[in-house]
Design a protein around this motif. Structure first.
Motif, PDB file in Angstrom:
ATOM      1  N   ALA A  33      -0.587  12.841  -7.048  1.00 23.81           N
ATOM      2  CA  ALA A  33      -0.995  12.238  -8.316  1.00 23.81           C
ATOM      3  C   ALA A  33       0.210  12.012  -9.222  1.00 23.81           C
ATOM      4  N   ARG A  34       1.136  12.958  -9.230  1.00 23.14           N
ATOM      5  CA  ARG A  34       2.323  12.857 -10.090  1.00 23.14           C
ATOM      6  C   ARG A  34       3.143  11.615  -9.742  1.00 23.14           C
ATOM      7  N   PHE A  35       3.372  11.375  -8.459  1.00 24.93           N
ATOM      8  CA  PHE A  35       4.182  10.237  -8.027  1.00 24.93           C
ATOM      9  C   PHE A  35       3.346   8.987  -7.775  1.00 24.93           C
ATOM     10  N   ASP A  36       2.012   9.134  -7.822  1.00 23.80           N
ATOM     11  CA  ASP A  36       1.088   8.038  -7.504  1.00 23.80           C
ATOM     12  C   ASP A  36       1.433   7.437  -6.148  1.00 23.80           C
ATOM     13  N   ALA A  37       1.802   8.314  -5.223  1.00 25.79           N
ATOM     14  CA  ALA A  37       2.251   7.860  -3.908  1.00 25.79           C
ATOM     15  C   ALA A  37       2.067   8.978  -2.887  1.00 25.79           C
ATOM     16  N   ILE A  38       1.888   8.552  -1.641  1.00 26.83           N
ATOM     17  CA  ILE A  38       1.955   9.458  -0.500  1.00 26.83           C
ATOM     18  C   ILE A  38       3.176   9.043   0.301  1.00 26.83           C
ATOM     19  N   TRP A  39       4.088   9.994   0.505  1.00 23.32           N
ATOM     20  CA  TRP A  39       5.337   9.700   1.191  1.00 23.32           C
ATOM     21  C   TRP A  39       5.240  10.088   2.660  1.00 23.32           C
ATOM     22  N   SER A  40       6.008   9.395   3.503  1.00 22.32           N
ATOM     23  CA  SER A  40       6.111   9.781   4.909  1.00 22.32           C
ATOM     24  C   SER A  40       6.857  11.104   5.015  1.00 22.32           C
ATOM     25  N   SER A  41       6.648  11.804   6.119  1.00 20.57           N
ATOM     26  CA  SER A  41       7.343  13.074   6.307  1.00 20.57           C
ATOM     27  C   SER A  41       8.850  12.866   6.419  1.00 20.57           C
ATOM     28  N   GLN A  42       9.279  11.735   6.970  1.00 21.88           N
ATOM     29  CA  GLN A  42      10.721  11.476   7.067  1.00 21.88           C
ATOM     30  C   GLN A  42      11.337  11.241   5.691  1.00 21.88           C
ATOM     31  N   HIS A  95       5.850   7.050   8.861  1.00 23.58           N
ATOM     32  CA  HIS A  95       4.576   6.468   8.446  1.00 23.58           C
ATOM     33  C   HIS A  95       3.617   7.508   7.871  1.00 23.58           C
ATOM     34  N   ILE A  96       2.686   7.028   7.050  1.00 31.25           N
ATOM     35  CA  ILE A  96       1.592   7.836   6.523  1.00 31.25           C
ATOM     36  C   ILE A  96       0.345   7.440   7.299  1.00 31.25           C
ATOM     37  N   PHE A  97      -0.468   8.438   7.648  1.00 36.65           N
ATOM     38  CA  PHE A  97      -1.629   8.201   8.498  1.00 36.65           C
ATOM     39  C   PHE A  97      -2.924   8.170   7.689  1.00 36.65           C
ATOM     40  N   PHE A  98      -3.757   7.203   8.010  1.00 37.34           N
ATOM     41  CA  PHE A  98      -5.104   7.081   7.455  1.00 37.34           C
ATOM     42  C   PHE A  98      -6.069   6.892   8.618  1.00 37.34           C
ATOM     43  N   TRP A  99      -7.312   7.316   8.405  1.00 37.27           N
ATOM     44  CA  TRP A  99      -8.338   7.165   9.437  1.00 37.27           C
ATOM     45  C   TRP A  99      -9.395   6.178   8.947  1.00 37.27           C
ATOM     46  N   PRO A 100      -9.828   5.266   9.818  1.00 36.20           N
ATOM     47  CA  PRO A 100     -10.732   4.188   9.400  1.00 36.20           C
ATOM     48  C   PRO A 100     -12.206   4.559   9.376  1.00 36.20           C
ATOM     49  N   THR A 101     -12.555   5.756   9.874  1.00 37.38           N
ATOM     50  CA  THR A 101     -13.951   6.200   9.831  1.00 37.38           C
ATOM     51  C   THR A 101     -14.006   7.666   9.432  1.00 37.38           C
ATOM     52  N   LYS A 102     -15.135   8.080   8.890  1.00 38.40           N
ATOM     53  CA  LYS A 102     -15.329   9.493   8.562  1.00 38.40           C
ATOM     54  C   LYS A 102     -15.213  10.358   9.815  1.00 38.40           C
ATOM     55  N   ARG A 103     -15.746   9.877  10.896  1.00 38.06           N
ATOM     56  CA  ARG A 103     -15.741  10.667  12.136  1.00 38.06           C
ATOM     57  C   ARG A 103     -14.320  10.974  12.577  1.00 38.06           C
ATOM     58  N   ASP A 104     -13.444   9.980  12.541  1.00 38.07           N
ATOM     59  CA  ASP A 104     -12.059  10.206  12.948  1.00 38.07           C
ATOM     60  C   ASP A 104     -11.358  11.190  12.018  1.00 38.07           C
ATOM     61  N   ILE A 191       0.834   3.387   7.428  1.00 40.38           N
ATOM     62  CA  ILE A 191       1.567   2.642   6.400  1.00 40.38           C
ATOM     63  C   ILE A 191       2.988   3.180   6.374  1.00 40.38           C
ATOM     64  N   GLU A 192       3.955   2.301   6.463  1.00 40.82           N
ATOM     65  CA  GLU A 192       5.347   2.734   6.569  1.00 40.82           C
ATOM     66  C   GLU A 192       5.901   3.228   5.238  1.00 40.82           C
ATOM     67  N   GLU A 193       6.550   4.376   5.309  1.00 37.38           N
ATOM     68  CA  GLU A 193       7.369   4.959   4.238  1.00 37.38           C
ATOM     69  C   GLU A 193       6.595   5.483   3.040  1.00 37.38           C
ATOM     70  N   GLN A 194       5.796   4.621   2.400  1.00 37.96           N
ATOM     71  CA  GLN A 194       5.118   5.028   1.176  1.00 37.96           C
ATOM     72  C   GLN A 194       3.799   4.281   0.999  1.00 37.96           C
ATOM     73  N   ALA A 195       2.751   5.020   0.714  1.00 36.91           N
ATOM     74  CA  ALA A 195       1.495   4.417   0.253  1.00 36.91           C
ATOM     75  C   ALA A 195       1.456   4.600  -1.261  1.00 36.91           C
ATOM     76  N   HIS A 196       1.372   3.496  -1.981  1.00 32.54           N
ATOM     77  CA  HIS A 196       1.467   3.565  -3.440  1.00 32.54           C
ATOM     78  C   HIS A 196       0.138   3.158  -4.095  1.00 32.54           C
ATOM     79  N   SER A 197       0.143   3.184  -5.431  1.00 31.96           N
ATOM     80  CA  SER A 197      -1.044   2.823  -6.218  1.00 31.96           C
ATOM     81  C   SER A 197      -2.242   3.693  -5.858  1.00 31.96           C
TER      82      SER A 197
END
Length: 236
Positions: A33-42, A95-104, A191-197
């Protein structure tokens, strides 16, 4: 409507694919929330060069403590001939990982809950269409669970390398067996590097309690049990 917008509309047409889910540790919510972003582990661990992390790692990032997960084991038998495990791990760490369904997403969540019963976890739910549109140039889609290995790698019908990911521009045009060719085949959204907004795109935050939630996300709070209750419901 542009070609990319049409592709996104097709990907998110199913009622079970209207959202995209990101799994994290509840302690990371304040930093996100502070950075309004999710960063990649790298990004958080720039000295990482593909070596396997055997345990979770805490990082001091601009005065905020963030926790990066360990790596699951990927055997050499799962790799394409022109790609080492270290090269592949370095790629996915960007990259940052997201899942397209609740099940996943729930499969990942419940695995970690069993593995670390004393830890608090959270799930961020986003509008999938808006998330993809906002990051359209850096999105990659996978047909498989890229960060882990099947139980019997020698009998698996695909091998891991960066070629197993497809961009939004290529989706539906690349039809080789290694990549998803239709929405129902998409297993992961990267999503590569950073997911923002993040705050603007956020629909819900599922957590055990309000304890870890940033104040501005309190209206988005949902008990984690609400998400867990759908674990036996087919979502695509």
């Amino acid at each position: 409507m542009t070609d990319i917008e049409q592709t996104i509309a097709n990907i998110t047409k199913s009622s079970g694919r209207k959202s995209a889910f990101h799994f994290t540790r509840a302690a990371n919510l304040q930093g996100i929330a502070r950075f309004d972003a999710i960063w990649s582990s790298q990004h958080l661990l720039p000295e990482s060069t593909g070596e396997r992390r055997l345990s979770k790692t805490e990082v001091d990032y601009k005065g905020i403590t963030m926790t990066v997960n360990s790596h699951l084991r990927i055997p050499e038998a799962m790799m394409e001939e022109n790609c080492t495990v270290e090269q592949f791990r370095s790629f996915i760490d960007r990259h940052i990982f997201f899942w397209p369904t609740k099940r996943d997403c729930l499969a990942m969540l419940t695995t970690y809950m069993r593995r670390e019963p004393a830890e608090s976890f959270a799930v961020l739910e986003f509008d999938a269409s808006e998330l993809l549109l906002e990051h359209q140039d850096t999105v990659r889609l996978s047909k498989y669970d890229s960060g882990s290995s099947p139980r019997f790698p020698s009998s698996c019908n695909y091998r891991k390398s960066p070629a197993m990911f497809v961009s939004l521009a290529e989706f539906g045009y690349r039809t080789d067996y290694a990549v998803p060719a239709k929405p129902s085949e998409i297993k992961e959204i990267l999503i590569e590097e950073q997911a923002h907004s993040i705050s603007r795109l956020l629909k819900s935050v599922y957590a055990l309690s309000l304890e870890h939630l940033p104040t501005k996300w309190l209206p988005n709070y949902q008990p984690l049990d609400v998400l867990l209750a759908t674990s036996k419901t087919r979502t695509d």
